[in-house]
Design an enzyme around this catalytic site. Structure first.
Site, short mmCIF file in Angstrom:
data_model
loop_
_atom_site.label_atom_id
_atom_site.label_comp_id
_atom_site.label_asym_id
_atom_site.label_seq_id
_atom_site.Cartn_x
_atom_site.Cartn_y
_atom_site.Cartn_z
N HIS A 111 7.56 -1.77 93.41
CA HIS A 111 8.26 -1.27 94.60
C HIS A 111 9.23 -0.17 94.25
O HIS A 111 9.41 0.79 94.99
CB HIS A 111 9.02 -2.41 95.27
CG HIS A 111 8.11 -3.34 95.99
ND1 HIS A 111 8.25 -4.69 95.97
CD2 HIS A 111 7.02 -3.08 96.72
CE1 HIS A 111 7.29 -5.23 96.68
NE2 HIS A 111 6.54 -4.27 97.15
N CYS B 202 -1.18 24.08 93.82
CA CYS B 202 -0.46 22.94 94.39
C CYS B 202 0.13 22.03 93.31
O CYS B 202 0.67 20.99 93.63
CB CYS B 202 -1.36 22.14 95.32
SG CYS B 202 -2.77 21.41 94.50
C1 PEP Z 1 -2.27 18.61 89.78
O1 PEP Z 1 -2.96 18.02 88.94
O2 PEP Z 1 -1.64 19.67 89.54
C2 PEP Z 1 -2.16 18.08 91.14
C3 PEP Z 1 -1.57 18.75 92.09
O3 PEP Z 1 -2.66 16.84 91.36
P1 PEP Z 1 -1.92 15.49 90.92
O4 PEP Z 1 -0.56 15.85 90.39
O5 PEP Z 1 -1.88 14.64 92.12
O6 PEP Z 1 -2.84 14.98 89.86
#
Ligand code: PEP
Ligand code: MG
Length: 823
Positions: free
Chosen positions: A461, A754
């Protein structure tokens, strides 16, 4: 759908039975009403009795949505009231009064009704609900209706082994019934044991299947193979209760000591040296520095030698009952104030506080042995916790919840301050052995800036709530108990480190980095070139925060974050609800939904029954579709339904793609589900190198720099010790990003970024220069990245990118880019 009415003399009994029954259908779908008690007397005290008018009203209420209603009654006049209610009701739906045991019948009826059974079947389920107990307590043969039946020669069959320590008890049986709802799956205990329909909770219990037993599952008709796959997976993963013999898996329970705080007692004589660096598991990203505060002292163990005189035991019993009600009320109030996952977890604690078994076991100890109320609650809480602990795995992670509720009830009995999170005017880092859900939920809106715990795992949690609240957190930190209260620590949730007495420069860097700068809602360079700034979200609460922060859309919706705490796969309806809640705040804006990226640092129990030797290189992300293809198709269907119901511009992408075939197959499945824009994440070096060919197949890509750095540099992203390698500024990583950017420009298709790199204001201009057409980041970073981009032109971005990618080290790349941007 069949509705169920529970008629009882006691409102508390009715509510408690209902809570118990609803725990059997965690996926929801049951329509149940309680008509219990006969109101209150002049002093406001509950009056025992039943009320035919209330029963009739409950039936009429259910009749609006239900095609039939089954009524269960406790005893005596409850039956008379129910009969009278049949004359008083105004609705027309068929109603059946069940000659069934109240509690067992209610559980069976609710599970059966939630599974979509008709009125006859639900009534039969309720009536047969005592069979399991009868079978267990007598030597008698199983009742004739559960004996082996002739099997269908065309049925598909599978043999499964019961792997969880407690066998098919109520919760696994409910999971089986829920999973098999609407199908004709049957289970038979091998070699010649009884047989049961998967839809019948009571029949499943009568199977008497224990750990090690083998069962044959059979199903026929369309979808038979898929449903058998899902049920087999449930058995394989031990229904989320662990799969090893209980004796080798017991884990120690964290018990408060007899002398004040567990944390205080754990403090050693030798404190840590100034500047010491402790390592644990970073479970919530970000960094923060502040003085340490410890959780409030735990309670002293109540004296086992105290005896209550027989004539005073009634008063002691009712004190326990009132204390549990008071604690449930407090938690209910806090639940109302909480949001998202914190709310769900507090709700679960509230259920524990009003768990009839906990209260009745404790009161039994008072009556039978004369223990004090506090001692009785203490012992019962410890026994319940021990049982959970023995189950291991995720069940053991709930031990802290049970002990938390126990302590709250005892504090209420003693009329002392509740143990828990202290209130402070100044920012602080909370350090504890482990946090209870109520503690973590109490952090919302307070001055706590980071969490450090000695115990806890990635799905505890503490981890879940820290992520929901955006608090950096490191769990499993050996030596955390030795950090002195009041000492300043720097907590790095990305690296999983806790630095004692950090340098003023490091503290300043962290403070500057965590300051939230407002974003004006438009990512744009100095020459007006637009670079949309989007948000990374993990659920509805994040999405609302992101929309409020001005995000231009969602560039990464990590759908696995919605289901981290689940032992069974969410069904389509549940997924639709979760996804709609994220799409709703972004009407008219782009939302990129990533399909489940389970595995490695984000294990989901329902996708990974067996631990992998090397999970970062294992069956994670899109690779899951190799063995659970229905899971992906269900998810795409749910995304399509959610998109249809909302007005966000929905795009879908797959994580962990390495080949063109994988991308091609994913796009085809998206199209088949009615999703028009499909892309992939570029987070393996293979995908980056194949970018040109991949653009022939997909509509867009999004670069996941976290994994791209991990796989390019062959450095585990969870290892603080390799943080220098795991750095998106590494020239090799920048060159791969540049290759993807070049391929994107050539194809005219969008290239998002991202990973965490997109939220670094120094790196953002470089990423744009390398070809990123949008950046997606945590909402808190939007303002700083937006400000950094406004200061540079497109031409400067290109020069910064070239300078960085031709550098020979990460440090040199940083310097080279800075020189261009600051020029
Ligand atoms: C990444 O690998 O940069 C990504 C955005 O995915 P995660 O951090 O969820 O693996
Ligand atoms: Mg990734």
């Amino acid at each position: 759908m069949i509705g169920v009415v529970a008629v009882s003399h006691s409102a508390r009994l009715g509510e408690a039975a209902l809570e118990l029954a609803l725990q059997m259908v965690p996926g929801g779908g049951a329509q149940v009403r309680v008509a219990a008690g006969a109101g209150t007397d002049a002093d406001g005290a509950a009056v025992l009795g039943t009320d035919a008018v209330a029963v009739a009203a409950a039936i009429d209420e259910l009749a609006v949505d239900c095609e039939g209603v089954l009524v269960l009654m406790d005893l005596g006049s409850a039956v008379l009231s129910a009969e009278l209610a049949l004359d008083l009701r105004s609705s027309e739906v068929p109603v059946r009064l069940a000659p069934a045991p109240f509690v067992e019948g209610l559980l069976s009826a609710v599970v059966s009704a939630a599974g979509g059974a008709g009125l006859d079947a639900v009534a039969q389920e309720a009536a047969g609900a005592l069979a399991a107990k009868a079978g267990q307590l007598s030597e008698a043969e199983p009742p004739p209706e559960v004996a082996q039946s002739a099997s269908d020669p065309d049925a598909l069959t599978r043999t499964v082994r019961v792997r969880n320590p407690l066998g098919i008890h109520a919760r696994p049986a409910a999971l089986i019934a829920e999973t098999a709802a609407g199908t004709d799956v049957r289970l038979r205990r091998l070699p010649d044991g009884p047989e049961a329909s998967a839809a019948s909770l009571s029949r499943l219990l009568v199977l008497g299947a224990r750990q090690g037993d083998e069962l044959e599952l059979s199903a026929s008709g369309p979808g038979a193979a898929a449903i058998l796959d899902r049920l087999s997976a449930l058995f394989d993963e031990g229904f989320g209760e662990g799969t090893e013999p209980a004796s080798v898996r017991s884990v120690p329970i964290t018990e408060p000591t007899t002398e004040g705080s567990d944390d205080a007692a754990a403090l050693p004589t030798s404190p840590l040296a100034a500047g010491a660096l402790l390592r644990g598991r970073g479970v919530s990203a970000g960094a923060a520095a502040a003085p340490v505060v410890r959780v409030a002292p735990a309670l002293t163990e109540p004296d086992p030698a105290v005896r209550i005189a027989p004539e005073e035991r009634d008063a002691e019993v009712s004190a326990i009952e009132w204390a549990s009600v008071a604690v449930a009320d407090q938690l209910r109030r806090r639940t109302e104030a909480a949001t998202g996952e914190a709310k769900a977890i507090l709700d679960a604690s509230r259920l524990l506080a009003s768990d009839p078994e906990l209260v009745s076991d404790a009161t039994a100890l008072v009556r039978a042995k004369g223990l004090s109320g506090t001692r009785a609650v203490w012992e019962v809480g410890a026994a319940h916790a021990a049982r959970l602990s023995t189950l291991g795995g995720r069940m053991a992670e709930r031990v802290a919840d049970v002990l938390d509720v126990r302590d709250r009830i005892i504090a209420e009995l003693l009329e002392v301050e509740m143990p828990g999170v202290p209130e402070r005017e100044e920012p602080f880092v909370l350090v504890a052995r482990d946090l209870a859900p109520a503690d973590t939920a109490a952090l919302e809106g307070g001055q706590c800036v980071a969490l450090v715990t000695e115990d806890g795992g990635p799905t505890s949690h503490t981890a879940i709530i820290a992520r929901a609240l955006g608090l950096p957190a490191v769990v499993g930190v050996e030596g955390a108990a030795r950090i002195p209260a009041g000492a300043t620590v720097l907590v790095d949730g990305d690296r999983g480190t806790v630095q004692l007495d950090p340098s003023p420069a490091a503290v300043e860097r962290v403070r500057a980095g965590s300051e939230v700068v407002a974003f004006d809602g438009a990512g744009v360079l100095a020459d007006r070139h637009a670079v949309p700034l989007l948000a990374n979200v993990g659920g509805a609460a994040d999405a609302e925060t992101a929309a409020a922060a001005g995000a231009e859309g969602v560039g990464l919706f990590r759908t696995e974050f919605c289901f981290l705490d689940r032992v069974d796969a969410p069904d389509v309806a549940e997924q639709v609800a979760a996804y709609r809640a994220v799409l709703a705040p972004f009407a008219g804006h782009r939302v990129v939904v990533r399909t489940l990226d389970a595995g490695s640092d984000k294990p989901l129990p329902f996708t990974h029954p067996e631990p992998e030797e090397n999970p970062a290189l294992g069956v994670r992300g899109l690779r899951l579709a190799r063995r659970a293809s229905q899971l992906l198709d269900d998810q795409l269907r749910a995304v399509a339904e959610a998109a249809e119901a909302e007005s966000a511009r929905v795009e879908v992408m797959a994580p962990m793609v390495a080949t063109i075939e994988e991308a091609q197959a994913f796009v085809e499945r998206c199209r088949a589900a009615g999703l028009t824009r499909a892309g992939i994440m570029v987070e393996t070096p293979s995908a980056a190198l194949l970018a040109s060919e991949l653009f022939d197949v997909v509509d867009f890509v999004s670069i996941g720099t976290n994994d791209l750095a991990q796989y390019t540099m062959a450095a585990d992203r969870l290892l603080g010790a390799l943080g220098d390698l795991n750095d998106p500024w590494q020239p090799a990583v920048l060159r791969l990003i540049g290759a993807v950017g070049d391929a994107g420009r050539a194809s005219g298709k969008p290239v998002g970024v991202c990973g965490e790199a997109a939220g670094d204001p120094a790196l953002a201009p470089v990423l744009v220069g390398l070809g990123a057409s949008s950046l997606s980041m945590t909402s808190r970073a939007l303002g700083r990245v937006g400000a950094a981009l406004r200061r540079v032109t497109t031409e400067q971005c290109h020069r910064a990118a070239d300078a960085a990618r031709s550098s020979s080290s990460a440090e040199e790349a940083r310097e080279a880019a800075r020189a261009v941007v600051d020029a």
